[in-house]
Every structure is written in C-alpha cells, then in structure tokens.
Motif scaffolding. Structure first.
Motif, PDB file in Angstrom:
ATOM      1  N   SER A  29       0.730  -1.142  -0.132  1.00  0.00           N
ATOM      2  CA  SER A  29      -0.036  -0.075  -0.118  1.00  0.00           C
ATOM      3  C   SER A  29       0.962   1.198   0.199  1.00  0.00           C
ATOM      4  CB  SER A  29      -0.806   0.104   1.326  1.00  0.00           C
ATOM      5  OG  SER A  29      -1.944  -1.216   1.274  1.00  0.00           O
ATOM      6  N   PRO A  30       0.422   2.208  -0.893  1.00  0.00           N
ATOM      7  CA  PRO A  30       1.408   3.474  -0.736  1.00  0.00           C
ATOM      8  C   PRO A  30       1.544   4.010   0.449  1.00  0.00           C
ATOM      9  CG  PRO A  30      -0.308   3.493  -2.775  1.00  0.00           C
ATOM     10  CD  PRO A  30      -0.513   2.381  -1.712  1.00  0.00           C
ATOM     11  N   VAL A  31       2.545   4.660   0.921  1.00  0.00           N
ATOM     12  CA  VAL A  31       2.536   5.074   2.376  1.00  0.00           C
ATOM     13  C   VAL A  31       3.638   6.624   1.975  1.00  0.00           C
ATOM     14  CG1 VAL A  31       2.425   3.227   3.812  1.00  0.00           C
ATOM     15  CG2 VAL A  31       4.715   3.906   2.973  1.00  0.00           C
ATOM     16  N   HIS A  32       3.300   7.640   2.909  1.00  0.00           N
ATOM     17  CA  HIS A  32       4.263   8.689   2.671  1.00  0.00           C
ATOM     18  C   HIS A  32       5.654   8.409   3.190  1.00  0.00           C
ATOM     19  CE1 HIS A  32       5.817  12.896   3.991  1.00  0.00           C
ATOM     20  NE2 HIS A  32       4.686  13.233   3.038  1.00  0.00           N
ATOM     21  N   PRO A  33       6.551   8.996   2.904  1.00  0.00           N
ATOM     22  CA  PRO A  33       7.902   8.687   3.302  1.00  0.00           C
ATOM     23  C   PRO A  33       7.966   8.762   4.877  1.00  0.00           C
ATOM     24  CG  PRO A  33       8.149   9.897   1.235  1.00  0.00           C
ATOM     25  CD  PRO A  33       6.860   9.904   1.652  1.00  0.00           C
ATOM     26  N   GLN A  34       7.344   9.745   5.388  1.00  0.00           N
ATOM     27  CA  GLN A  34       7.556   9.938   6.574  1.00  0.00           C
ATOM     28  C   GLN A  34       6.927   8.749   7.406  1.00  0.00           C
ATOM     29  OE1 GLN A  34       5.466  13.383   8.272  1.00  0.00           O
ATOM     30  NE2 GLN A  34       5.868  12.890  10.363  1.00  0.00           N
ATOM     31  N   GLN A  35       5.870   8.023   7.014  1.00  0.00           N
ATOM     32  CA  GLN A  35       5.080   7.219   7.605  1.00  0.00           C
ATOM     33  C   GLN A  35       6.009   5.763   7.328  1.00  0.00           C
ATOM     34  OE1 GLN A  35       1.172   6.721   5.891  1.00  0.00           O
ATOM     35  NE2 GLN A  35       0.658   5.159   7.490  1.00  0.00           N
ATOM     36  N   ALA A  36       6.620   5.634   6.292  1.00  0.00           N
ATOM     37  CA  ALA A  36       7.469   4.532   6.227  1.00  0.00           C
ATOM     38  C   ALA A  36       8.549   4.550   7.064  1.00  0.00           C
ATOM     39  CB  ALA A  36       7.887   4.597   4.608  1.00  0.00           C
ATOM     40  N   PHE A  37       9.279   5.932   7.250  1.00  0.00           N
ATOM     41  CA  PHE A  37      10.368   5.987   8.246  1.00  0.00           C
ATOM     42  C   PHE A  37       9.997   5.777   9.595  1.00  0.00           C
ATOM     43  CE2 PHE A  37      13.059   8.703  10.733  1.00  0.00           C
ATOM     44  CZ  PHE A  37      14.240   8.323  10.418  1.00  0.00           C
ATOM     45  N   CYS A  38       8.995   6.129  10.049  1.00  0.00           N
ATOM     46  CA  CYS A  38       8.439   6.063  11.434  1.00  0.00           C
ATOM     47  C   CYS A  38       7.996   4.427  11.566  1.00  0.00           C
ATOM     48  CB  CYS A  38       7.072   6.985  11.477  1.00  0.00           C
ATOM     49  SG  CYS A  38       7.438   8.626  11.912  1.00  0.00           S
ATOM     50  N   ASN A  39       7.613   3.765  10.595  1.00  0.00           N
ATOM     51  CA  ASN A  39       7.432   2.355  10.909  1.00  0.00           C
ATOM     52  C   ASN A  39       8.623   1.450  10.837  1.00  0.00           C
ATOM     53  OD1 ASN A  39       4.596   2.854  10.820  1.00  0.00           O
ATOM     54  ND2 ASN A  39       4.369   2.287   8.810  1.00  0.00           N
ATOM     55  N   ALA A  40       9.844   2.033  10.578  1.00  0.00           N
ATOM     56  CA  ALA A  40      10.842   1.278  10.387  1.00  0.00           C
ATOM     57  C   ALA A  40      11.708   1.226  11.587  1.00  0.00           C
ATOM     58  CB  ALA A  40      11.859   1.906   9.250  1.00  0.00           C
ATOM     59  N   ASP A  41      12.432   0.137  11.791  1.00  0.00           N
ATOM     60  CA  ASP A  41      13.206  -0.028  13.328  1.00  0.00           C
ATOM     61  C   ASP A  41      14.609   0.996  12.900  1.00  0.00           C
ATOM     62  OD1 ASP A  41      11.484  -1.687  14.406  1.00  0.00           O
ATOM     63  OD2 ASP A  41      12.590  -3.341  13.530  1.00  0.00           O
ATOM     64  N   ILE A  42      15.049   0.873  11.608  1.00  0.00           N
ATOM     65  CA  ILE A  42      16.336   1.396  11.050  1.00  0.00           C
ATOM     66  C   ILE A  42      16.383   2.233   9.966  1.00  0.00           C
ATOM     67  CG2 ILE A  42      18.759   0.891  10.616  1.00  0.00           C
ATOM     68  CD1 ILE A  42      18.141  -1.949  11.299  1.00  0.00           C
ATOM     69  N   GLY A  43      17.065   3.544   9.747  1.00  0.00           N
ATOM     70  CA  GLY A  43      17.153   4.285   8.724  1.00  0.00           C
ATOM     71  C   GLY A  43      18.328   4.832   8.545  1.00  0.00           C
ATOM     72  N   ALA A  44      19.168   4.575   7.433  1.00  0.00           N
ATOM     73  CA  ALA A  44      20.425   4.689   7.070  1.00  0.00           C
ATOM     74  C   ALA A  44      20.840   5.100   5.960  1.00  0.00           C
ATOM     75  CB  ALA A  44      21.410   3.508   7.840  1.00  0.00           C
ATOM     76  N   VAL A  45      21.874   5.691   5.741  1.00  0.00           N
ATOM     77  CA  VAL A  45      22.270   5.867   4.128  1.00  0.00           C
ATOM     78  C   VAL A  45      23.949   5.099   4.047  1.00  0.00           C
ATOM     79  CG1 VAL A  45      23.157   7.653   2.654  1.00  0.00           C
ATOM     80  CG2 VAL A  45      21.263   8.135   4.111  1.00  0.00           C
ATOM     81  N   LEU A  46      23.794   4.461   3.138  1.00  0.00           N
ATOM     82  CA  LEU A  46      24.842   3.558   2.788  1.00  0.00           C
ATOM     83  C   LEU A  46      25.202   3.136   1.495  1.00  0.00           C
ATOM     84  CD1 LEU A  46      24.314  -0.017   3.892  1.00  0.00           C
ATOM     85  CD2 LEU A  46      22.624   1.486   3.805  1.00  0.00           C
ATOM     86  N   PRO A  47      26.359   2.809   0.799  1.00  0.00           N
ATOM     87  CA  PRO A  47      26.642   2.091  -0.447  1.00  0.00           C
ATOM     88  C   PRO A  47      26.603   0.721  -0.256  1.00  0.00           C
ATOM     89  CG  PRO A  47      28.639   2.915   0.520  1.00  0.00           C
ATOM     90  CD  PRO A  47      27.671   3.363   1.401  1.00  0.00           C
ATOM     91  N   LEU A  48      26.255  -0.218  -1.251  1.00  0.00           N
ATOM     92  CA  LEU A  48      26.065  -1.531  -0.825  1.00  0.00           C
ATOM     93  C   LEU A  48      27.032  -2.201  -1.691  1.00  0.00           C
ATOM     94  CD1 LEU A  48      22.267  -1.811  -1.011  1.00  0.00           C
ATOM     95  CD2 LEU A  48      23.480  -2.089   0.933  1.00  0.00           C
TER      96      LEU A  48
END
Length: 210
Positions: A29-48
């Motif tokens: 289901s589509p969610v606003h980025p803020q909602q997805a961020f709040c629902n997550a345990d982790i939020g980070a920036v990285l290369p893979l």
C-alpha cells in the motif's frame, strides 16, 4: 527433527510458507515517506556491495553506514532482502558507488531486513526537505496519522491526522507533499503539514496555520 540452528529453521519455514506468496506479485500500500520512516526500526544511508547468497532466497548485502538516522546502538552487519520483486525483494546498485537511504526491520542480532514496502531511495534523488526531515522532523510526527486521499471528498477524522492528497491533486503517488512536507505534532496535540527544510517556528508548534 531438530534444526541445526535458529537461522536454518527460520529459512526452512520461509521456503515452505513462501510458496504461495511467490505465486503472487508483491503488493504494498502506498505510504508517505514519513510514515515509512516511522514504521521502520532502522533508517540509514550507505553504499552496497553483494557479499554472498544463501539458499537462493535471501541476498546478503552489506557495507558501512555513512549516516544513521534511526536504529540500534550496535552495528548492523548485514542486510537481507528476498531474491526477486515477486516476493518483495529489493534491487539496488551494488558497486559501492551509489548511496541509498535504506529503512527496514532489525532482528536484534545485527541483521536488517528490507522489502519493496520499506522506504528505500537513492540519496541523490531525495529533496532537501526529505534529507533534513530524516534527522528530526519525521520523528516529530511519528505519533500522527497520515491518511492517503484516493478520491475527493476526503475527511480528516481526528485532529491528529494529516491528509495526504498527492494522488488526487497531481495524479501521482509521490508529489509535493511527499517531497516537501512533514506531518508534525503541535503544542495542543493536533497534527499539521509543515513545509520547508528549516526547523518549525514556535508559532507553528503553537498552532499557526501551515
């Protein structure tokens, strides 16, 4: 029969129970980025970079975190995702050159699990407001409810609710509200959209109209 390890047991369960899931396309289901961020345990920036593949079910990928916006104090050693989009697996460039904002679930043992339903975006494609919001603003509204408006008329049912109207106003899922707004809780407990990369003014938190 005893399983050799908890991880193997979990993998066997996923392989057996996932047969039906693999027969159907992944659906989120589509969610606003803020909602997805709040629902997550982790939020980070990285290369893979790809490290290995186990059981042809999970791709094991990992590297260091350039920025950690949300998550446990301990290091995240690896990131798991399913092998195809049919089972909500995520495909990203893994040459170590492209940075991604990645959010997902932690299992408490240094592992992170991500799916197509999580917030995963190339860092360079994010707006200045989205990047600023990751460090504080999104968190200020995690107690708020963001409701997607699929067709007019849309009604806000509680003061703690922000109406997400990108689809009906722009005919796209992620438009101006996704890119430039955050739903923030104000002094009286109500929630309202806030635009901009600067911190909210005291007047806004004290119920100034956005």
């Amino acid at each position: 029969m005893r399983c050799v390890s908890g991880w193997l047991c979990a993998l066997l369960v996923l392989l057996v129970c996932g047969v039906e899931e693999r027969a159907e396309a992944c659906s989120c289901s589509p969610v606003h980025p803020q909602q997805a961020f709040c629902n997550a345990d982790i939020g980070a920036v990285l290369p893979l970079t790809i490290q290995s593949v186990h059981g042809n079910y999970f791709n094991k990928v990992g590297n260091y975190f350039n920025k950690m916006f949300k998550g446990p104090d301990r290091d995240i050693d690896v990131i798991f995702t399913a092998p195809s989009s049919a089972v909500c697996g995520v495909t990203m460039e893994t040459n170590g050159k492209k940075e991604y904002l990645i959010s997902g679930k932690a299992d408490g043992s240094g592992k992170m699990h991500v799916t197509l339903c999580d917030l995963i975006m190339p860092w360079e494609s994010m707006s200045a407001t989205q990047k600023k919001s990751l460090s504080q603003r999104y968190q200020m509204g995690c107690d708020c409810k963001i409701s997607r408006c699929a067709a007019f008329p849309c009604i806000v049912s509680t003061p703690e609710e922000c109406l997400w109207t990108d689809w009906v106003t722009e005919k796209i899922i992620h438009g101006r509200q996704s890119d430039h707004y955050a739903c923030i809780k104000r002094g009286d407990g109500s929630c309202a959209w806030y635009r901009g990369s600067a911190p909210p003014k005291k007047e806004f938190l004290d119920n100034e109209d956005p």
